[in-house]
Design a protein around this motif. Structure first.
Motif, PDB file in Angstrom:
ATOM      1  N   ILE A 189       0.895  -1.224   0.102  1.00  0.00           N
ATOM      2  CA  ILE A 189      -0.016  -0.004  -0.009  1.00  0.00           C
ATOM      3  C   ILE A 189       0.802   1.369  -0.026  1.00  0.00           C
ATOM      4  CG2 ILE A 189      -1.769   1.324   1.250  1.00  0.00           C
ATOM      5  CD1 ILE A 189      -2.608  -1.492   2.513  1.00  0.00           C
ATOM      6  N   SER A 190       0.671   1.979  -1.147  1.00  0.00           N
ATOM      7  CA  SER A 190       1.579   3.275  -1.293  1.00  0.00           C
ATOM      8  C   SER A 190       0.746   4.478  -0.219  1.00  0.00           C
ATOM      9  CB  SER A 190       1.646   3.871  -2.441  1.00  0.00           C
ATOM     10  OG  SER A 190       0.534   4.306  -2.975  1.00  0.00           O
ATOM     11  N   GLU A 191       1.750   5.661   0.151  1.00  0.00           N
ATOM     12  CA  GLU A 191       1.265   6.389   0.775  1.00  0.00           C
ATOM     13  C   GLU A 191      -0.036   7.196   0.197  1.00  0.00           C
ATOM     14  OE1 GLU A 191       4.740   9.207   1.360  1.00  0.00           O
ATOM     15  OE2 GLU A 191       5.183   8.171   3.152  1.00  0.00           O
ATOM     16  N   SER A 192      -0.365   7.271  -1.162  1.00  0.00           N
ATOM     17  CA  SER A 192      -1.156   7.710  -2.090  1.00  0.00           C
ATOM     18  C   SER A 192      -2.621   6.824  -2.071  1.00  0.00           C
ATOM     19  CB  SER A 192      -0.823   8.432  -3.315  1.00  0.00           C
ATOM     20  OG  SER A 192      -0.283   7.088  -4.040  1.00  0.00           O
ATOM     21  N   GLY A 193      -2.356   5.745  -1.415  1.00  0.00           N
ATOM     22  CA  GLY A 193      -3.618   4.661  -1.614  1.00  0.00           C
ATOM     23  C   GLY A 193      -3.435   3.429  -2.575  1.00  0.00           C
ATOM     24  N   HIS A 194      -2.478   3.741  -3.509  1.00  0.00           N
ATOM     25  CA  HIS A 194      -2.481   2.540  -4.508  1.00  0.00           C
ATOM     26  C   HIS A 194      -2.032   1.114  -3.739  1.00  0.00           C
ATOM     27  CE1 HIS A 194      -1.815   6.176  -6.831  1.00  0.00           C
ATOM     28  NE2 HIS A 194      -2.319   5.396  -7.817  1.00  0.00           N
TER      29      HIS A 194
END
Length: 71
Positions: A40-45
């Motif tokens: 999970i990326s910081e941008s929500g991906h």
């Protein structure tokens, strides 16, 4: 190109039973073990990957694979 920063990851062992046995050249199996990796990326991906954990083929169990990925 967009840079993604990792916020978290998780590892999930999965055991899948087959409807009927699968026969290979020198063996037969009625199930398989996998490890799912969720990123999970910081941008929500969100991304998901799988790894096969077959001691007879790759020499790894789900526990060994999880320990290697955590390291």
């Amino acid at each position: 190109m967009t840079e993604l920063k990792l916020a978290s990851f998780s590892l999930h062992p999965v055991h899948i039973s087959y409807r009927r046995p699968v026969t290979w050249a020198s063996s037969q199996e009625d199930s398989a073990d996998f490890v799912l990796l969720k990123l999970i990326s910081e941008s929500g991906h969100i991304g998901v990957a799988e790894a096969t954990a077959k001691p007879t083929w790759a020499g790894v169990t789900p526990r060994v694979l999880i320990a290697a990925l955590e390291d």
